[in-house]
Design an enzyme around this catalytic site. Structure first.
Site, PDB file in Angstrom:
ATOM      1  N   ASP A 179     -41.370   3.194 -37.940  1.00  0.00           N
ATOM      2  CA  ASP A 179     -42.371   3.964 -37.204  1.00  0.00           C
ATOM      3  C   ASP A 179     -43.535   2.955 -38.109  1.00  0.00           C
ATOM      4  O   ASP A 179     -44.129   2.722 -39.089  1.00  0.00           O
ATOM      5  CB  ASP A 179     -43.329   5.535 -38.095  1.00  0.00           C
ATOM      6  CG  ASP A 179     -44.612   5.663 -37.076  1.00  0.00           C
ATOM      7  OD1 ASP A 179     -45.391   5.113 -37.111  1.00  0.00           O
ATOM      8  OD2 ASP A 179     -44.124   6.593 -36.369  1.00  0.00           O
ATOM      9  N   HIS A 180     -44.238   1.944 -37.160  1.00  0.00           N
ATOM     10  CA  HIS A 180     -44.609   0.911 -37.478  1.00  0.00           C
ATOM     11  C   HIS A 180     -46.010   1.023 -38.107  1.00  0.00           C
ATOM     12  O   HIS A 180     -46.560   0.356 -38.580  1.00  0.00           O
ATOM     13  CB  HIS A 180     -45.054  -0.111 -36.754  1.00  0.00           C
ATOM     14  CG  HIS A 180     -45.868  -0.468 -35.709  1.00  0.00           C
ATOM     15  ND1 HIS A 180     -45.926   0.488 -34.245  1.00  0.00           N
ATOM     16  CD2 HIS A 180     -47.253  -0.946 -35.834  1.00  0.00           C
ATOM     17  CE1 HIS A 180     -46.813   0.214 -34.357  1.00  0.00           C
ATOM     18  NE2 HIS A 180     -47.731  -0.530 -34.331  1.00  0.00           N
ATOM     19  N   HIS A 242     -46.344   8.143 -34.470  1.00  0.00           N
ATOM     20  CA  HIS A 242     -47.179   7.936 -35.556  1.00  0.00           C
ATOM     21  C   HIS A 242     -48.741   8.820 -36.377  1.00  0.00           C
ATOM     22  O   HIS A 242     -48.661   8.814 -36.990  1.00  0.00           O
ATOM     23  CB  HIS A 242     -48.186   6.318 -34.473  1.00  0.00           C
ATOM     24  CG  HIS A 242     -47.479   5.879 -34.265  1.00  0.00           C
ATOM     25  ND1 HIS A 242     -46.472   5.174 -34.821  1.00  0.00           N
ATOM     26  CD2 HIS A 242     -46.732   4.582 -32.452  1.00  0.00           C
ATOM     27  CE1 HIS A 242     -45.606   3.829 -34.148  1.00  0.00           C
ATOM     28  NE2 HIS A 242     -46.064   4.118 -32.551  1.00  0.00           N
TER      29      HIS A 242
END
Ligand SMILES: NC(=O)C1=CN([C@@H]2O[C@H](COP(=O)(O)OP(=O)(O)OC[C@H]3O[C@@H](n4cnc5c(N)ncnc54)[C@H](OP(=O)(O)O)[C@@H]3O)[C@@H](O)[C@H]2O)C=CC1
Ligand SMILES: O=C1O[C@H](COP(=O)(O)O)[C@@H](O)[C@H](O)[C@H]1O
Length: 485
Positions: A179-180, A242
């Site tokens: 999950d950046h 996010h």
């Protein structure tokens, strides 16, 4: 860090060129790569090793935050790259890959440590994992790890199904779900803010905090991703992953120690306490929006349903706002608001902690009104932390005004999320990757919302492109006496 083979599925794709190669290059420049390593790119296209190295070099020239010099140092980096053509759907192709990896391991005297990165369409995730197992690629004398991109499932059931399939080939502690947002320096910094500052730790709870607001607004629209986005919507694209990860990072409580397991344990506890909505309750707590025509930075912008590739009658959500409640001892009664959308007024990701203004009645006159204290974590585009306090302005007859204490690192030097996350994965640190428990609990919260959206049982509010979303999103906070910061 141990020497290894880095095996990249989808090496000719968009993500590889924009994020993965630049991340590897910047890690190399920072001397954060293992002593010895081989990078094997895989794709359907037919490329020679040289052509692949040229492709990598070009992507670095376009996307790396640091410039590429044609020198010996760069030569050192690029020589690690090799390419293999492989159709991921053909089990027999994996045998050739195994032979090639072994050959490289021998040439470079590498231990059998293999990191597989799945940067391909999600429909391939389970097949690739299974083929890695069946072909013997995953049977190593060293370790194996699997980095997997988003989306992790399309709903609760498909996510569970995918996880079951992955777990036939990889153990949970071998799976690194990217999950950046968890790689963004200021999201990682939440842990330190909360746990390394006794002053903040003491007030990080319902006694002192009035509400928490998490915003991720974007200027861009659907771009060229309509095929995916028109099916996913903001709820799957941003909220399930996010936004809920940022909520977990903000609301988690002091772990027993700072370790991957303990931090993920605390995040899971937040999700276990998150109040689930029934389908019927969704309308009271969730705002679903879609952008209409408007103007951004003086330029006209078309409405969502005429964007290329979008269904002309689409009811897809390009904006979601929500009010969430965490029913545990720390947060009971504190609303957490989230909002995210495309084609909004500004690109901004931030978390605002609004503290209770318990002293506001002490000051009686108009010029002595106090604003609430705000702690703002600026995540992007500029990283930083600011704290809003009340202070007398000596130039205005001692009138009380809000002042801001600011901390901002030098942003040019800040590593990108993919650099930070790849470095962690190379080292085997999974703290900032999503554990299956978190993913499953996120889908559980999202599932009734998906169903309400699909059944059109809550209104689809339009908002002009260039605004901060539908008016209903402001009303959500006004109902509790707050407003968006
Ligand atoms: N791009 C982005 O910004 C982001 C992407 N992601 C995720 O990353 C993943 C990759 O996305 P992206 O790079 O954009 O996708 P692309 O469509 O740009 O690239 C897909 C890659 O998969 C390869 N591929 C497709 N079919 C096969 C096959 N049958 N056998 C072998 N290789 C195949 C392609 O090879 P070839 O080109 O040679 O055909 C290409 O390398 C997806 O899961 C996406 O959701 C997540 C966040 C952001
Ligand atoms: O994962 C995604 O994130 C981007 C926004 O990321 P950011 O780092 O620029 O904030 C979003 O545009 C995209 O739709 C989504 O898939």
């Amino acid at each position: 860090m141990e020497s290894m083979s880095f095996v990249l599925f989808g090496a000719t794709g968009d993500l590889a060129k924009r994020k993965i190669f630049p991340a590897l290059y910047n890690l190399f420049l920072d001397e954060k790569m293992p002593e010895a390593y081989s990078i094997i790119g895989l794709g359907r296209s037919s490329l020679s090793h040289d052509e692949f190295q040229t492709h990598v070099e070009e992507s670095l020239k376009t996307f790396s935050r640091r410039t590429v010099a044609n020198n010996a140092e760069f030569g050192e980096f690029i020589k690690a790259f090799r390419y293999q053509q492989l159709d991921v759907t053909k089990p027999e192709a994996y045998k050739n890959l195994l032979t090639f990896i072994k050959q490289r391991e021998k040439e470079l005297n590498l231990p059998e440590n293999r990191l597989f990165y799945l940067s391909v369409a999600p429909e391939f995730f389970d097949d690739i994992a299974l083929n890695i197992k069946e072909s013997g690629l995953g049977t190593t004398k060293g370790w194996k790890r699997l980095i997997i991109e988003k989306p992790f499932g399309h709903d609760l059931e498909s996510a569970r199904d995918l996880n079951t399939k992955l777990s036939r080939a990889f153990k949970e502690d071998e799976i690194y779900r990217i999950d950046h947002y968890l790689g963004k320096p200021m999201v990682q910094n939440l842990e330190t803010l909360e746990f390394a500052n006794p002053v903040l730790q003491a007030i990080w709870n319902k006694e002192y905090i009035a509400n928490v607001q998490i915003t991720a607004s974007e200027i861009v629209g659907v771009e060229d991703r309509a095929g995916y986005y028109d099916q996913a919507g903001a709820i799957r694209d941003m909220v399930q992953n996010h936004m809920l990860q940022m909520l977990m990072m903000t609301a988690m409580h002091l772990p027993k120690k700072i370790s991957a397991d303990d931090i993920r344990d605390e995040k899971r506890k937040v999700m276990e306490s998150l109040r689930l909505l029934s389908k019927e309750e969704v309308g009271a707590h969730i705002i679903r929006g879609q952008y209409d025509a408007g103007e951004i930075k003086g330029e006209p912008v078309v409405k969502y349903t005429v964007e290329p590739g979008v269904d002309a009658f689409s009811t897809n959500d390009t904006f979601v706002a929500a009010r969430l409640w965490i029913d545990n001892d720390f947060w009971k009664g504190v609303p957490f608001y989230i909002r995210t959308g495309k084609r909004m007024k500004e690109k901004s990701t931030r978390i605002v902690i609004e503290f209770k203004n318990t002293l506001k009645d002490l000051y009686q006159t108009e010029d002595q009104k106090t604003a609430p204290n705000l702690l703002v974590v600026h995540i992007s585009p500029n990283e930083g932390v600011s704290f809003q306090l009340n202070s007398k302005n000596p130039l205005k007859n001692g009138m009380i005004e809000p002042v801001t204490a600011d901390f901002s690192p030098v942003t040019k030097e800040v590593p990108e999320a993919y650099e930070i996350l790849l470095f962690d994965a190379l080292q085997g640190d999974s703290t900032f990757f999503a554990h299956w428990d978190e993913v499953e609990l996120s889908w559980k919260w999202v599932q009734p919302v998906l169903e309400a959206f699909e059944e059109n049982s809550i209104p689809l509010q339009t908002y002009p492109a260039g605004s901060m979303g539908p008016e209903a999103s402001d009303k959500l906070l006004e109902e509790n006496g707050f407003h968006w910061w």
